[in-house]
Design an enzyme around this catalytic site. Structure first.
Site, short mmCIF file in Angstrom:
data_model
loop_
_atom_site.label_atom_id
_atom_site.label_comp_id
_atom_site.label_asym_id
_atom_site.label_seq_id
_atom_site.Cartn_x
_atom_site.Cartn_y
_atom_site.Cartn_z
N ASP A 11 -11.84 137.55 26.80
CA ASP A 11 -13.15 137.57 27.46
C ASP A 11 -13.11 138.13 28.87
O ASP A 11 -14.07 137.95 29.65
CB ASP A 11 -13.77 136.17 27.44
CG ASP A 11 -14.36 135.86 26.07
OD1 ASP A 11 -14.89 136.78 25.42
OD2 ASP A 11 -14.28 134.69 25.64
N ASP B 68 -17.37 138.95 19.25
CA ASP B 68 -17.76 138.93 20.67
C ASP B 68 -16.95 139.96 21.48
O ASP B 68 -17.42 140.49 22.49
CB ASP B 68 -17.53 137.55 21.31
CG ASP B 68 -17.79 136.40 20.37
OD1 ASP B 68 -17.67 136.57 19.15
OD2 ASP B 68 -18.12 135.30 20.85
N1 GLY Z 1 -18.28 134.54 23.39
C1 GLY Z 1 -18.51 133.22 22.94
C2 GLY Z 1 -19.92 132.94 22.58
O1 GLY Z 1 -20.72 133.82 22.36
O2 GLY Z 1 -20.23 131.77 22.51
#
Ligand code: GLY
Length: 374
Positions: A95, A156
């Protein structure tokens, strides 16, 4: 875009500005995730959390649009706090795009500060280091050595790839972009289903690269359709197209969009999972905000009637949010209500900082005042 839409976007951007002028000032030194009784919480002591860039990102967007110095200094403080994460091997996961594009890279784009560029490049190098050659994917999360999540990749991550594209542009070193494209190609092949919907998690054998299984993740169940995951796929493939010009990514984003046109409820209120029972009532307005950004991205790339359909979808989602799910008064710190982090969590329909971020991004984009951060 019609004149009425532009005027609406400008007025809504002003409402966001007036609110954040007050809420940012009374929440100095915090890194919010949600609100408790309307007051921002503070995740400064959990600096690894994936959402820790969004408040700063929103402040950079508003700084760019409205030039308030206090927004810049508050965003810079969050960027500095995130250095602790940059030095923590376990804290750094895939992330990094969410965390560093919206802090250090945003700062570099606005101010040209070398220290910020360096932070962005270090984060990109760490993200590139998560590439798993067998299977060609970026590993999502860490597992403190158990190996349980060694082969996990998640949809994601499409939103984190722009950090790699940016690093290649900055350095002239194509390795970052090659890794991003390799991951996007794997995601296109293994996450996107026949009907244009996306899996949340795909588990690979880390050594052979074989797909072992998919996993429902934050959605209702395996094979269901977690709406925020669909939003990450829509916007993420649109962004990979923007950065590479590869028509396969645009075609993939368009397939996701066509699936969404079939699934999205007419009232514009997005459930947590498109497969959840009709009477459930759990919403995810963060998905609605991200979808708006994704549709606005595709509008430009597709053009013509398909582009117009994307534009209409974005405006409908945004106006629904503004009229039914936003707080522009200063009683609460959050703007967007009725978000959900994960279907099986205990709590639903609450505030999440990334909903505020994406709502702000989409409104500023419609108003012609956006700073592009991806
Ligand atoms: N990237 C984690 C979510 O969308 O909760």
């Amino acid at each position: 875009m019609t004149e009425t839409e532009r005027q609406w976007a400008e007025e809504t951007a002003e409402k966001i500005l007036r609110k954040v002028e007050v809420t940012a000032e009374r929440n100095l030194h915090k890194i919010p995730y949600t609100t408790e009784n309307g007051v921002f919480d503070d995740w400064s002591d959990r600096i690894w959390w994936w959402t820790n860039g969004f408040f700063a990102g929103q402040l950079w967007l508003l700084y760019h649009a409205f030039h308030r110095e206090s927004f810049r200094t508050a965003a810079e403080e969050i960027e500095e706090k995130l250095d602790k994460n940059l030095m923590d091997y376990q804290g750094m996961d895939h992330d990094s795009g969410f965390r560093y594009l919206l802090t250090a890279v945003a700062d570099y784009r606005e101010t040209g500060k070398e220290v910020s560029k360096n932070r962005g490049l270090l984060a990109a190098a760490n993200l590139a280091g998560r590439f798993n050659l067998a299977g060609g994917f970026l590993r999502a999360w860490n597992d403190e050595g158990s190996g349980e999540k060694a082969g996990w990749a998640i949809i994601d991550c499409m939103m984190n790839l722009p950090l790699l594209y940016w690093a290649s542009e900055q350095t002239g070193d194509d390795r970052f972009a090659q890794i991003a494209r390799c991951h996007a190609n794997t995601a296109m092949r293994t996450f996107i289903r026949e009907d244009g919907s996306a899996n949340h998690i795909v588990e690979f054998d880390q050594r052979t690269g074989a797909v072992l299984r998919s996993n429902g993740g934050q959605g209702m169940q395996e094979g269901s359709s977690w709406t925020r995951g669909q939003a990450w796929a829509l916007y993420g493939f649109g962004l990979s197209y923007r950065h590479t010009g590869d028509p396969n990514y645009l075609r993939t984003a368009e397939r996701v969009a066509e699936y969404l046109f079939r699934q999205m409820p007419e009232d514009g209120l997005i459930p947590v999972d498109f497969c959840q029972p009709a009477e459930c009532g759990w919403e995810d307005c963060s998905a609605a905000a991200i979808l708006s950004c994704g549709f606005l991205e595709l509008e430009g790339h597709l053009g013509g009637e398909r582009g117009e359909a994307c534009h209409r979808a974005a405006v409908h989602l945004l106006r629904t949010l503004a009229e039914k799910r936003c707080r522009f008064d200063t009683e609460t710190d959050h703007i967007v209500e009725n978000c959900t982090a994960a279907y099986h969590d205990k709590e639903h329909n609450f505030a999440l900082i990334y909903a505020d971020y994406y709502f702000t991004e989409a409104v500023l984009r419609l108003a012609g005042k956006n700073l592009f951060l991806w």
